[in-house]
Motif scaffolding. Structure first.
Motif, PDB file in Angstrom:
ATOM      1  N   UNK A 244       0.913  -1.187   0.173  1.00  0.00           N
ATOM      2  CA  UNK A 244      -0.143   0.140   0.082  1.00  0.00           C
ATOM      3  C   UNK A 244       0.813   1.166  -0.020  1.00  0.00           C
ATOM      4  N   UNK A 245       1.255   1.820  -1.188  1.00  0.00           N
ATOM      5  CA  UNK A 245       1.942   2.923  -1.233  1.00  0.00           C
ATOM      6  C   UNK A 245       1.577   4.234  -0.725  1.00  0.00           C
ATOM      7  N   UNK A 246       0.035   4.187  -0.200  1.00  0.00           N
ATOM      8  CA  UNK A 246      -0.287   5.284   0.430  1.00  0.00           C
ATOM      9  C   UNK A 246       0.264   5.332   1.895  1.00  0.00           C
ATOM     10  N   UNK A 247       0.523   4.040   2.485  1.00  0.00           N
ATOM     11  CA  UNK A 247       0.841   4.039   3.770  1.00  0.00           C
ATOM     12  C   UNK A 247       2.284   3.871   3.853  1.00  0.00           C
ATOM     13  N   UNK A 248       2.997   3.332   3.023  1.00  0.00           N
ATOM     14  CA  UNK A 248       4.317   2.872   3.126  1.00  0.00           C
ATOM     15  C   UNK A 248       4.864   2.568   1.594  1.00  0.00           C
ATOM     16  N   UNK A 249       6.355   2.979   1.523  1.00  0.00           N
ATOM     17  CA  UNK A 249       6.799   2.711   0.258  1.00  0.00           C
ATOM     18  C   UNK A 249       7.310   1.196  -0.085  1.00  0.00           C
ATOM     19  N   UNK A 250       7.273   0.443   0.824  1.00  0.00           N
ATOM     20  CA  UNK A 250       7.584  -0.729   0.784  1.00  0.00           C
ATOM     21  C   UNK A 250       6.484  -1.893   1.144  1.00  0.00           C
ATOM     22  N   UNK A 251       6.761  -2.986   0.734  1.00  0.00           N
ATOM     23  CA  UNK A 251       5.752  -4.267   1.338  1.00  0.00           C
ATOM     24  C   UNK A 251       5.700  -4.373   2.847  1.00  0.00           C
ATOM     25  N   UNK A 264       3.213   4.146  13.465  1.00  0.00           N
ATOM     26  CA  UNK A 264       3.979   5.464  12.872  1.00  0.00           C
ATOM     27  C   UNK A 264       2.830   6.009  11.760  1.00  0.00           C
ATOM     28  N   UNK A 265       1.738   5.520  11.874  1.00  0.00           N
ATOM     29  CA  UNK A 265       0.647   6.455  10.989  1.00  0.00           C
ATOM     30  C   UNK A 265       0.034   7.230  11.795  1.00  0.00           C
ATOM     31  N   UNK A 266      -0.178   6.825  13.315  1.00  0.00           N
ATOM     32  CA  UNK A 266      -1.205   7.459  14.304  1.00  0.00           C
ATOM     33  C   UNK A 266      -0.398   8.095  15.308  1.00  0.00           C
ATOM     34  N   UNK A 286      -3.370  -2.181  11.783  1.00  0.00           N
ATOM     35  CA  UNK A 286      -4.063  -2.758  10.764  1.00  0.00           C
ATOM     36  C   UNK A 286      -5.268  -1.753  10.321  1.00  0.00           C
ATOM     37  N   UNK A 287      -5.830  -1.288  11.339  1.00  0.00           N
ATOM     38  CA  UNK A 287      -7.070  -0.366  10.963  1.00  0.00           C
ATOM     39  C   UNK A 287      -6.358   0.873  10.406  1.00  0.00           C
ATOM     40  N   UNK A 288      -5.218   1.413  10.599  1.00  0.00           N
ATOM     41  CA  UNK A 288      -4.534   2.626   9.998  1.00  0.00           C
ATOM     42  C   UNK A 288      -4.211   2.421   8.728  1.00  0.00           C
ATOM     43  N   UNK A 289      -4.123   1.228   8.290  1.00  0.00           N
ATOM     44  CA  UNK A 289      -3.965   1.019   6.652  1.00  0.00           C
ATOM     45  C   UNK A 289      -5.148   1.652   6.082  1.00  0.00           C
ATOM     46  N   UNK A 290      -6.381   1.705   6.468  1.00  0.00           N
ATOM     47  CA  UNK A 290      -7.563   2.180   6.000  1.00  0.00           C
ATOM     48  C   UNK A 290      -7.854   3.670   6.119  1.00  0.00           C
ATOM     49  N   UNK A 297     -13.065  18.040   8.197  1.00  0.00           N
ATOM     50  CA  UNK A 297     -13.586  17.813   9.663  1.00  0.00           C
ATOM     51  C   UNK A 297     -14.094  18.853  10.135  1.00  0.00           C
ATOM     52  N   UNK A 298     -15.035  18.712  11.164  1.00  0.00           N
ATOM     53  CA  UNK A 298     -15.777  19.797  11.444  1.00  0.00           C
ATOM     54  C   UNK A 298     -15.076  20.958  12.469  1.00  0.00           C
ATOM     55  N   UNK A 299     -13.772  20.905  12.794  1.00  0.00           N
ATOM     56  CA  UNK A 299     -13.170  21.870  13.294  1.00  0.00           C
ATOM     57  C   UNK A 299     -12.393  22.759  12.602  1.00  0.00           C
ATOM     58  N   UNK A 300     -12.399  22.862  11.245  1.00  0.00           N
ATOM     59  CA  UNK A 300     -11.504  23.495  10.281  1.00  0.00           C
ATOM     60  C   UNK A 300     -12.286  23.649   8.947  1.00  0.00           C
ATOM     61  N   UNK A 301     -12.003  24.910   8.481  1.00  0.00           N
ATOM     62  CA  UNK A 301     -12.493  25.199   7.542  1.00  0.00           C
ATOM     63  C   UNK A 301     -12.270  24.710   5.978  1.00  0.00           C
ATOM     64  N   UNK A 302     -10.737  24.356   6.079  1.00  0.00           N
ATOM     65  CA  UNK A 302     -10.264  23.818   4.880  1.00  0.00           C
ATOM     66  C   UNK A 302      -9.932  22.292   4.912  1.00  0.00           C
ATOM     67  N   UNK A 303     -10.084  21.620   3.806  1.00  0.00           N
ATOM     68  CA  UNK A 303      -9.714  20.057   3.858  1.00  0.00           C
ATOM     69  C   UNK A 303      -8.332  19.908   4.532  1.00  0.00           C
ATOM     70  N   UNK A 304      -8.175  18.852   5.135  1.00  0.00           N
ATOM     71  CA  UNK A 304      -6.888  18.359   5.877  1.00  0.00           C
ATOM     72  C   UNK A 304      -6.606  17.018   4.975  1.00  0.00           C
ATOM     73  N   UNK A 305      -5.389  16.701   5.069  1.00  0.00           N
ATOM     74  CA  UNK A 305      -4.658  15.766   4.209  1.00  0.00           C
ATOM     75  C   UNK A 305      -3.752  15.015   4.931  1.00  0.00           C
ATOM     76  N   UNK A 306      -3.612  13.515   4.689  1.00  0.00           N
ATOM     77  CA  UNK A 306      -2.989  12.821   5.571  1.00  0.00           C
ATOM     78  C   UNK A 306      -1.478  12.782   5.141  1.00  0.00           C
TER      79      UNK A 306
END
Length: 654
Positions: A244-251, A264-266, A286-290, A297-306
């Motif tokens: 999952x390249x969105x989570x990490x560069x390697x397998x 490392x994700x959260x 495991x759940x952070x892969x998703x 989010x309801x706290x901020x006027x702009x989008x937030x990105x992972x």
């Protein structure tokens, strides 16, 4: 069993729309696991229905042998609290058959797989067992020693006078298809054995792979290794490796063991079965892969990105206000440097609406409420026919001139007045954006001018209102509560800002000393200051007939003597907020000064309980009698039943 009037379940399935869904958990329709996990899901109720159950057909009416006196009818929702099946005592979440005459309920599982009247189960007992066809309203000592509490039907041995819960001695043939032992790829040392009932005392009762508590009715366990799997992970185990390249560069490879680690994700601690990249030392829940990539989010006027590394030193989370580990991943705003949010906080159900926005173009919205004509003139979207002229701080208190947005009198503050009619807006209310986000709702709220003066109850403060409202769907906030944003600074607590914390579910407000579900709190050390939305939006200065001068809001004080309200002539608690006069010789209850209808526009029509009332000021020489409490109406605004001359209500709660 006889039946008539065959109906598709899809017509009766649920009160809310349901979407196609794939879920490995037990279905709320039949209370069973299925290897084919396709189905339908209701987000509002967290209800999952198997496809084969949702696409089937049921009879609207049935005659059942265990309730022979009356016909049972298919029901899709219930008016009683936590209905349970009379036969098995399971909680009913889906459709059921019901007899309203006897309050008899039969869930779909017991309808499809009706227990026989007599059974042989020589593993549990040496004699035949007979079903007692009535609720057991006394707690029985189940001879299976299951430790469960149940008031459903029971099987009883007539020779030995022992009794068993139905589920302890009988299962539908379809439920016996699960193997008593399985060999599993994540535990090759020993086979796993099928167990029912409570997990062993030495076990933590959690699935080794997913970390969820196992279902006590069916799970697999290895006693030699204290290794447990729940049914979803047996039927559909997580992959041993993922790319999952969105989570990490390697397998990444799953490590199915109990080990403490930092994700490392959260940035949060974990204790079992992470996915790891050994060369990089990377570990992730495991759940952070998703985790989504781009969200609102309801706290901020702009989008937030992972992002995989936040990289903002000494920063705090925009939701929980706690420090974030800048070396770990999280969410950040590309427009606002320094704004970061923990991954778990950003994806809370009361913060995020569940929509992934990656690849969805962001549209620029026009949220400005007015166009500037000159330094003192604006054209406001709520009053398109005329321009509004700015008036400086008003030194007069005009009871008859009210702000169309908040419905409070125009007094002692700047306001915009129409140059051609009586329309007025406080300068602060005129600046309210046409669309905004709010901590109490996950979707963007739209400012409605409420031209028909519809009476609504504010979700934040519970006051009845008919001024401007921020709304989305059924969620409605009056313009004052809807304008509350973080950090919120209130004159009663100037040294620290206040925040709405989603983890804090209700507290006692420092202003009114009552428990409120939605509160703003101070997060500095042990301060503990709490303010409800009702107190946070109280007017600081008001005018009342009890005094010639404006009254000021006092934030309570320590005093040993007794305080008295000059309006109701009852004692006032000095610890609670109250209104006081110029010489501070009065201590007036807030409710006595403002009444119940401060946010209803005078001379408008309000509907309560199917009746129409005129909102009338209580400014005549002789105060009217309340038709309910039989006392003189003392509040500044009353309700008068439309079409009558003497039927008044001074409060909805008198």
């Amino acid at each position: 069993m006889e039946s008539e009037g065959v109906l598709s379940i899809a017509l009766l399935i649920h009160e809310h729309p349901m979407m196609p869904w794939n879920d490995l958990r037990k279905g709320d329709c039949c209370d069973r696991f299925e290897s084919q996990s396709d189905g339908y899901y209701c987000k509002s109720c967290d209800l999952f229905v198997h496809k084969k159950c949702g696409d089937g057909e049921l009879s609207e009416f049935i005659d059942h042998p265990y309730h022979p006196d009356h016909t049972l009818r298919l029901r899709s929702r219930f008016t009683c609290f936590n209905p349970t099946c009379d036969l098995c005592d399971r909680r009913i979440l889906f459709l059921s058959y019901r007899c309203d005459i006897c309050n008899f309920d039969l869930d779909l599982r017991c309808f499809k797989y009706t227990p026989p009247e007599v059974i042989d189960n020589f593993k549990m007992h040496n004699h035949k067992l007979t079903l007692l066809k009535e609720r057991n309203w006394m707690t029985i000592g189940c001879s299976a020693k299951c430790g469960k509490y149940s008031r459903g039907f029971t099987y009883k041995c007539e020779e030995c006078e022992v009794a068993f819960h139905v589920d302890c001695v009988w299962h539908p043939p379809e439920e016996l298809n699960y193997s008593t032992e399985v060999n599993h790829s994540y535990h090759t040392l020993h086979p796993l054995k099928l167990l029912t009932g409570q997990p062993p005392d030495y076990s933590d009762g959690k699935c080794r792979l997913c970390g969820r508590n196992v279902d006590i009715e069916l799970f697999y366990h290895c006693s030699s290794c204290n290794f447990t799997l729940d049914m979803p992970c047996v039927l559909h185990p997580p992959p041993q490796s993922v790319m999952d390249l969105k989570a990490h560069d390697h397998q990444l490879t799953l490590l199915p063991r109990l080990d403490s680690f930092t994700c490392n994700a959260c940035g949060l601690k974990g204790d079992q079965s992470p996915y790891i990249c050994v060369p990089c030392g990377f570990m992730i829940h495991q759940e952070c892969l998703r985790l989504p990539r781009v969200i609102n989010i309801n706290r901020h006027d702009h989008r937030v990105s992972r992002t995989t590394v936040l990289g903002v030193v000494n920063s705090v989370c925009g939701v929980c206000r706690k420090k974030v580990d800048w070396t770990c991943g999280g969410f950040s705003c590309l427009r606002c440097p320094g704004y970061v949010v923990h991954s778990k906080c950003a994806t809370r159900k009361d913060v995020w609406n569940g929509k992934e926005l990656e690849g969805v173009p962001e549209e620029d919205e026009d949220i400005e409420p007015y166009v500037v004509i000159d330094d003192n003139t604006i054209h406001h979207f709520s009053h398109k026919d005329h321009h509004l002229r700015l008036h400086g701080n008003c030194i007069l208190y005009e009871e008859n001139k009210r702000c169309s947005a908040c419905t409070h009198p125009i007094a002692l503050q700047s306001f915009y007045g129409c140059m051609d009619c009586d329309f007025s807006l406080h300068q602060k209310c005129a600046k309210c954006p046409k669309r905004k986000r709010h901590v109490l709702h996950n979707e963007r709220l739209t400012l409605s001018t409420n031209k028909d003066l519809e009476v609504f109850r504010c979700h934040a403060c519970s006051r009845w209102c008919n001024g401007f409202m921020y709304k989305h769907g059924h969620k409605k906030l009056d313009v004052l509560c809807g304008s509350v944003s973080e950090p919120f600074v209130h004159p009663s607590h100037l040294h620290h800002p206040l925040y709405y914390m989603p983890t804090e579910k209700g507290k006692i407000c420092n202003g009114c000393n009552t428990w409120e579900p939605f509160v703003l709190i101070c997060i500095e050390g042990d301060c503990g200051f709490v303010l409800c939305f009702r107190c946070a939006t109280l007017p600081q200065v008001v005018k009342h007939r009890v005094d010639d001068y404006p009254l000021s809001l006092c934030y309570g004080e320590e005093a040993s003597g007794k305080y008295w309200c000059d309006i109701c002539e009852k004692e006032t608690s000095p610890k609670n907020w109250f209104y006081t006069c110029k010489d501070q010789q009065a201590s007036l209850h807030i409710e006595c000064v403002l009444g119940s209808y401060i946010r209803l526009m005078p001379r408008s029509i309000a509907k309560f309980w199917g009746k129409s009332y005129e909102v009338v000021p209580n400014n005549s020489v002789t105060r009217p009698f309340c038709n309910r409490c039989k006392s003189r109406c003392m509040y500044p605004i009353n309700l008068k039943l439309l079409g009558t001359s003497e039927t008044y209500l001074c409060s909805l709660y008198c």
